[in-house]
Design an enzyme around this catalytic site. Structure first.
Site, mmCIF file in Angstrom:
data_model
loop_
_atom_site.group_PDB
_atom_site.id
_atom_site.type_symbol
_atom_site.label_atom_id
_atom_site.label_comp_id
_atom_site.label_asym_id
_atom_site.label_seq_id
_atom_site.Cartn_x
_atom_site.Cartn_y
_atom_site.Cartn_z
ATOM 1 N N TYR A 147 0.788 -1.181 -0.050
ATOM 2 C CA TYR A 147 0.149 -0.016 0.057
ATOM 3 C C TYR A 147 1.058 1.352 -0.021
ATOM 4 O O TYR A 147 2.138 1.136 0.468
ATOM 5 C CB TYR A 147 -0.882 -0.101 1.010
ATOM 6 N N CYS A 148 0.319 2.397 -0.673
ATOM 7 C CA CYS A 148 1.027 3.523 -0.818
ATOM 8 C C CYS A 148 2.434 3.393 -1.298
ATOM 9 O O CYS A 148 3.359 3.587 -0.920
ATOM 10 C CB CYS A 148 1.368 4.346 0.589
ATOM 11 N N PRO A 149 2.704 2.880 -2.393
ATOM 12 C CA PRO A 149 3.971 2.186 -2.939
ATOM 13 C C PRO A 149 4.605 3.796 -3.422
ATOM 14 O O PRO A 149 3.860 4.642 -3.990
ATOM 15 C CB PRO A 149 3.508 1.573 -4.176
#
Length: 281
Positions: A147-149
């Site tokens: 997540y949130c790369p």
């Protein structure tokens, strides 16, 4: 700036510890704290600052997340799992904050020639030094499926445990990182995976949201096969800073900073309410 590290920025740093404020500590306050410090440091009224902070059961959404087609259902899913959703005041996408996640902010004055990558590398270097005694290689590159790369995802053997963000405002720079220290990284990722499933429901979206794969994420304890607490990592931080020759001073907010913090908190609170206004909760 050559040899861009903490001692070359300044040998003297302010230290603020917000790791033990408990469940009532509002994550919106952290936005206001860092914006206030950016202003003080940007105007050269305060030394560069290291701030540590922990928030409980909060999912911080990006602006794009807040505009997903079924966001009400996504937020309901988070709420049913005991998490509050707020919208951050900078870029990025959804991340999980809880009592096992340590956040650090390095807040410095913006200088000519100080690139975005310089800011990211400052934090990356600090984290590598903190965990230098462990026989692992900490890398910085985008972990697809997390997540949130981003290009400064921190990982060990391909599993992400931290992400770095950066905010530049009023002459100051806040470089922020979340470190998943304890608990299950994949469980946190699964929560965000389910959030996106509920918030999208196969509807068209205006951005490409992460296809979260829980196995791509882990905590430091899982990766290091350790039993570190938040306090243990704080001690690693302080020892590393001491070894680097950094002098820390604990200084309360000045009256001017307290007034500015109050104004900033009201601003981010109103902004957050506006971003979430469509939610029928």
């Amino acid at each position: 700036m050559q040899n861009f590290d903490l001692p070359t920025i300044s040998p003297n740093w302010r230290f603020i510890d917000h790791t033990t404020f408990g469940p009532q500590f509002d994550a919106l306050q952290s936005f206001a704290y860092d914006d206030t410090l950016c202003t003080s440091i940007g105007q050269q009224r305060a030394n560069p600052t290291i701030r540590a902070w922990v928030h409980h059961q909060t999912v911080v959404l990006g602006i794009q997340d807040s505009r997903l087609p079924c966001i009400d259902a996504g937020r309901s899913l988070l709420q049913s799992n005991g998490y509050r959703a707020i919208v951050r005041n900078s870029g990025g996408l959804a991340v999980v904050l809880d009592e096992g996640v340590l956040n650090l902010s390095l807040i410095i004055k913006e200088e000519k020639g100080l690139s975005i990558d310089d800011g990211y590398n400052l934090m990356f270097s600090l984290i590598k030094k903190m965990f230098a005694t462990y026989p692992v290689d900490i890398e910085a590159y985008e972990i697809i499926g997390s997540y949130c790369p981003g290009s400064f995802d921190l990982s060990i053997v391909g599993r992400k445990f931290a992400g770095i963000s950066q905010r530049r405002i009023r002459g100051g720079i806040a470089v922020q990182i979340y470190l998943c220290v304890t608990g299950s990284g994949s469980a946190r990722a699964k929560l965000i995976q389910h959030f996106y499933e509920k918030a999208v429901q196969e509807s068209p979206t205006k951005f490409t949201y992460p296809d979260v794969q829980p196995e791509t994420m882990a905590s430091l304890n899982e990766l290091l096969e350790a039993n570190l607490s938040i306090a243990d990592v704080m001690l690693l931080l302080l020892k590393t800073l001491q070894n680097e020759g950094v002098q820390l001073a604990v200084q309360p907010f000045s009256e001017q900073e307290l007034v500015l913090f109050s104004e900033n908190y009201e601003r981010v609170r109103v902004r957050n309410e506006k971003a979430l206004r469509s939610f029928n909760l």
